[in-house]
Enzyme design. Structure first.
Site, PDB file in Angstrom:
ATOM      1  CB  ILE A  48       4.302  -1.726   2.239  1.00  7.75           C
ATOM      2  CG1 ILE A  48       4.116  -1.531   0.725  1.00  7.75           C
ATOM      3  CG2 ILE A  48       3.102  -1.211   3.001  1.00  7.75           C
ATOM      4  CD1 ILE A  48       3.116  -2.494   0.116  1.00  7.75           C
ATOM      5  CG  ASP A  49       7.533  -0.562  -1.866  1.00  2.00           C
ATOM      6  OD1 ASP A  49       6.805  -1.567  -1.847  1.00  2.00           O
ATOM      7  OD2 ASP A  49       7.322   0.422  -2.596  1.00  2.00           O
ATOM      8  NE  ARG A  59      -5.221 -26.450  -9.074  1.00  2.00           N
ATOM      9  CZ  ARG A  59      -6.452 -26.065  -8.742  1.00  2.00           C
ATOM     10  NH1 ARG A  59      -6.634 -25.255  -7.722  1.00  2.00           N
ATOM     11  NH2 ARG A  59      -7.489 -26.499  -9.430  1.00  2.00           N
TER      12      ARG A  59
HETATM   13  O1  F6P Z   1       5.096   2.180  -2.887  1.00  2.00           O
HETATM   14  C1  F6P Z   1       4.188   1.357  -2.281  1.00  2.00           C
HETATM   15  C2  F6P Z   1       3.438   0.529  -3.297  1.00  2.00           C
HETATM   16  O2  F6P Z   1       2.481  -0.201  -2.568  1.00  2.00           O
HETATM   17  C3  F6P Z   1       4.267  -0.407  -4.164  1.00  2.00           C
HETATM   18  O3  F6P Z   1       4.713  -1.555  -3.532  1.00  2.00           O
HETATM   19  C4  F6P Z   1       3.294  -0.670  -5.283  1.00  2.00           C
HETATM   20  O4  F6P Z   1       3.986  -1.100  -6.427  1.00  2.00           O
HETATM   21  C5  F6P Z   1       2.653   0.671  -5.468  1.00  2.00           C
HETATM   22  O5  F6P Z   1       2.740   1.332  -4.221  1.00  2.00           O
HETATM   23  C6  F6P Z   1       1.223   0.634  -5.913  1.00  2.00           C
HETATM   24  O6  F6P Z   1       0.787   1.942  -6.118  1.00  2.00           O
HETATM   25  P1  F6P Z   1      -0.717   2.419  -6.289  1.00  2.00           P
HETATM   26  O7  F6P Z   1      -1.345   2.409  -4.936  1.00  2.00           O
HETATM   27  O8  F6P Z   1      -0.616   3.778  -6.838  1.00  2.00           O
HETATM   28  O9  F6P Z   1      -1.393   1.428  -7.188  1.00  2.00           O
END
Ligand code: F6P
Length: 373
Positions: free
Chosen positions: A151-152, A187
């Protein structure tokens, strides 16, 4: 080439039965199943005698021979299903060379399973860390084809990863919902969007959701500028402001610290996340009422959006095509609308970040969005 020729070529390529392994690794996303379906459908469509083995919970399944033989019906009806039918887990690349709890070499374990099952190749669906491991397995002599999941949207070599657009939809929807309540109450709202190292998701959801301020890791923010923007809006008659803040947003002061000092600062912080820290500062300086909303893992859940379904189907078909041509050691990607293959050694270890000088940032700034600088 007409369709008959295509078909003959595919059959020529594969005369014998073929068993391939597949795994999904790292954080999940909405379009993993759609991508696996794309690979499987293309292989079943064009080859006889194909068997797909799904390793459970990512590389862990490959290490410990935990797998399930998948059948054509397993890939049916999953185009719209989020998550992954074979499970996933995080197996950090930096620990790959460390022995497991029983003192066994993890890479050797993976190689053994691959050989024992007589796999033709391994299909890996994963993000940054998983691509590094895929490249390591390639270096160790395994036939690997990988697919860009996250998703990044931070994988180098591809304009787009699958999962990204679905997550943009969810994060945007969160900002949209906040907009109405922020306007009613007058807000300041902070919506914290996923992305520790890169800000693609926050940037896109922030623009799509009409955020007034967008803070991303690539552009360290100045809290005075953030406050200035909020106050300017109030002066101009706006009763509310919306901030889209990436999990990894970082202040100018923090950006000048060493990695070690920055980590120590974060560990000892009284705030659960960066948004609360920013919220505290803004409230102190402006006296305005602040609320923080964190959509968190909802951003990785639910059904893939149509864009991702199309992208995943194309990616999956392209991966199958590489397998049929026995071209290994590549990640499938997309560049300017065209499906491409990128050598894994080029992908591994590189992050695709938002360029502070890029045109999307300039355009957003032209519309009045503040990046806190
Ligand atoms: O790499 C995808 C991601 O969703 C990041 O955006 C997020 O910071 C991380 O994984 C969260 O990881 P976890 O599911 O291990 O909490």
């Amino acid at each position: 080439m007409d369709l008959d020729e295509c078909y003959d070529k595919a059959i020529e390529r594969m005369e014998e039965d073929m068993r391939i392994g597949m795994l999904t690794s790292g954080g999940d996303c909405q379009s993993l199943n759609a991508t696996m379906r794309g690979v499987a459908k293309s292989l079943y469509q064009n080859l006889q005698g194909i068997e797909i083995v799904g390793f459970l919970e990512g590389y862990k399944g490959l290490m410990y021979e935990d797998y399930r033989v998948l059948h054509q019906k397993d890939f049916s009806g999953i185009l719209t299903e989020g998550g992954t039918i074979i499970g996933t887990s995080r197996q950090p690349f930096k620990l790959m060379r460390n022995p497991d709890e029983q003192g066994r070499d993890k890479v050797e374990l993976m190689k053994n399973t691959y050989q024992k099952l007589g796999l033709e190749c391994l299909v890996v669906l994963g993000g940054n860390g998983s691509q590094k491991t895929a490249n390591l397995l390639r270096e160790e002599g395994l036939n690997v084809v990988s697919l860009p999941k996250t998703i990044d949207n931070d994988l180098w070599g591809t304009d787009m990863t699958f999962g990204f657009q679905s997550a943009v939809n969810i994060a945007t929807n969160a900002i949209d919902c906040i907009h109405t309540t922020a306007a009613s109450h007058g807000r300041v709202f902070i919506v914290e969007v996923m992305g520790h190292k890169v800000g693609w998701l926050t940037l896109h959801a922030g623009i799509a959701g009409g955020a007034d301020i967008i803070l991303i890791p690539e552009i360290p923010y100045d809290i005075d500028k953030v406050v200035e923007k909020i106050e300017a809006r109030s002066k101009a008659g706006s009763r509310f402001s919306i901030l889209a803040v990436a999990e990894g947003a970082i202040s100018k002061e923090e950006a000048s610290l060493t990695k070690k000092d920055y980590k120590a600062k974060k560990r000892s912080s009284q705030f659960p996340s960066v948004s609360y820290e920013i919220g505290y500062e803004v409230e102190k300086r402006t006296g305005q009422e602040i609320r923080v909303t964190i959509p968190g893992h909802t951003q990785r859940g639910g059904s893939p959006c149509p864009y991702d379904r199309v992208l995943s189907t194309r990616f999956g078909a392209a991966a199958a095509d590489l397998i049929m041509k026995r071209e290994y050691g590549f990640m499938v990607g997309i560049k300017e609308g065209k499906i491409v293959k990128i050598p894994l050694e080029d992908v591994a270890g590189k992050l695709k970040k938002v360029e502070p000088e890029s045109s999307i940032i300039k355009e957003a700034a032209l519309t009045g969005i503040s990046f806190g600088v």
